[in-house]
Write an enzyme that holds these catalytic residues in place. Structure first.
Site, mmCIF file in Angstrom:
data_model
loop_
_atom_site.group_PDB
_atom_site.id
_atom_site.type_symbol
_atom_site.label_atom_id
_atom_site.label_comp_id
_atom_site.label_asym_id
_atom_site.label_seq_id
_atom_site.Cartn_x
_atom_site.Cartn_y
_atom_site.Cartn_z
ATOM 1 C CD GLU A 42 4.141 5.376 -1.181
ATOM 2 O OE1 GLU A 42 3.771 5.340 0.016
ATOM 3 O OE2 GLU A 42 5.314 5.604 -1.509
ATOM 4 C CB THR A 102 4.726 11.768 3.799
ATOM 5 O OG1 THR A 102 5.831 10.932 4.113
ATOM 6 C CG2 THR A 102 4.777 12.109 2.325
HETATM 7 N N1 HSE Z 1 8.201 12.386 -3.248
HETATM 8 C C1 HSE Z 1 7.560 12.201 -1.983
HETATM 9 C C2 HSE Z 1 7.710 13.460 -1.153
HETATM 10 C C3 HSE Z 1 8.184 11.057 -1.264
HETATM 11 O O1 HSE Z 1 8.807 14.005 -1.117
HETATM 12 O O2 HSE Z 1 6.724 13.918 -0.557
HETATM 13 C C4 HSE Z 1 7.555 10.821 0.076
HETATM 14 O O3 HSE Z 1 7.756 9.503 0.452
#
Ligand code: HSE
Length: 309
Positions: free
Chosen positions: A128, A180
């Site tokens: 991640e 993201t």
């Molecule tokens: N919790 C994370 C976000 C998930 O919202 O940035 C991203 O995959």
């Protein structure tokens, strides 16, 4: 065991109000991954899909997670990982988590299951980090465990599996790119107390609603006063989709992970299908390509589909 093929499911992180702390696993879509032991040392990555993702292990989310794991293994064998990605990268459906969690799950099976689930979550978070610059476990945990997960803390790691009633999930993935890392960068670093109170009331009630199987409480709690107002402007049609889906009978929903997918929960399959129609109509009118899914909660997480000894 010399070779294993697994199914690694898509996930929805945040569940609207629970930024970075809640996530849920879906029955579909999912990635297929095959890991096999090799005589030659080192890790090789191949893709059976057309996404053109990196094959250098350090730059690949599955590779980075596997390398973190193999550092803890003395005399680690050579391995070849083949990824057949069906969860579109950058969709907001936990594509990177499926790769990272799937890789370490498969390796743990081949190496004799010496690592705990918490170890696997820790290794997968390295993937991640490659994908978004930050470690978070709200996709990885439900991907590995299935169902709904609560991430109380990542350091130290403390995760909880939550009960949940049967629910149907409709997802629309407008074919636009929201990275993201960008969707995290636009967030304010401070939250007014008034909004924080509303948000933690919603998170607590959502957890209670899930555990009590109270669909109406789940629906009322799917409200995000902190992240959604900032991120929803990145998704054309978001407000319209949300309003129309609620009118069609959805319990509630919002941005899936960091977007651009939008998800809605429904009590019945029929409503979930009607919600899909509404989503399709809106994106057809807006003129943006899209994909939709109607699916249910995945209770098993990653599963093994084939092995070779
Ligand atoms: N919790 C994370 C976000 C998930 O919202 O940035 C991203 O995959």
């Amino acid at each position: 065991m010399k070779k294993i093929t697994i199914k690694s499911p898509a996930t929805i992180a945040n569940l609207v109000c629970g930024f970075d702390v809640l996530g849920l696993a879906l029955e579909a879509p999912y990635d297929l991954m095959t890991l096999e032991l090799q005589d030659q040392p080192g890790l090789r990555i191949e893709h059976a899909d057309g996404f053109g993702l990196p094959t250098i292990p350090e730059e690949n989310v599955a590779g980075a997670a596997l390398l973190a794991m193999l550092e803890q293994v003395s005399d680690a064998p050579g391995m070849k990982l083949t990824i057949d990605k069906r969860i579109m990268p950058g969709s907001g459906l936990g594509s990177s988590a499926a790769s990272a969690a799937g890789a370490v799950f498969a390796a743990n099976q081949l190496l004799g299951k010496n690592f705990s689930t918490n170890d696997l979550i820790r290794f997968a978070m390295y993937g991640e980090k490659v994908a978004s610059g930050v470690k978070h476990a709200d996709n990885i945990t439900p991907c590995l465990l299935g169902g709904v997960s609560l991430i109380r803390s990542i350091l130290p790691l403390d995760v909880v599996s939550l009960d949940a009633p049967a629910m149907f999930i409709t997802v629309v993935h407008p074919q636009i790119e929201v990275r993201t890392s960008d969707a995290r960068q636009i967030l304010k670093k401070e939250v007014p107390l008034k909004l924080a109170i509303k948000q933690w009331g919603n998170i607590a009630a959502l957890v209670a609603g899930l555990m009590q199987g109270d669909h109406e409480l789940i629906g009322r709690s799917l409200e995000d006063v902190i992240i959604e107002p900032a991120r929803s402007i990145l998704i054309p049609g978001f407000d319209q989709v949300k309003k129309a889906c609620m009118e069609a009978g959805a319990l509630g929903g919002g941005i899936s992970g960091s977007g651009p997918s939008i998800f809605m929960l429904s009590k019945s399959h029929q409503t979930a299908l009607e919600v899909e129609q509404v989503m399709q109509e809106i994106y057809r009118n807006i003129g943006i390509d899209f994909r939709t899914y109607v699916t249910s909660l995945n209770k098993k997480g990653i599963t093994i589909t084939a092995t070779l000894s």
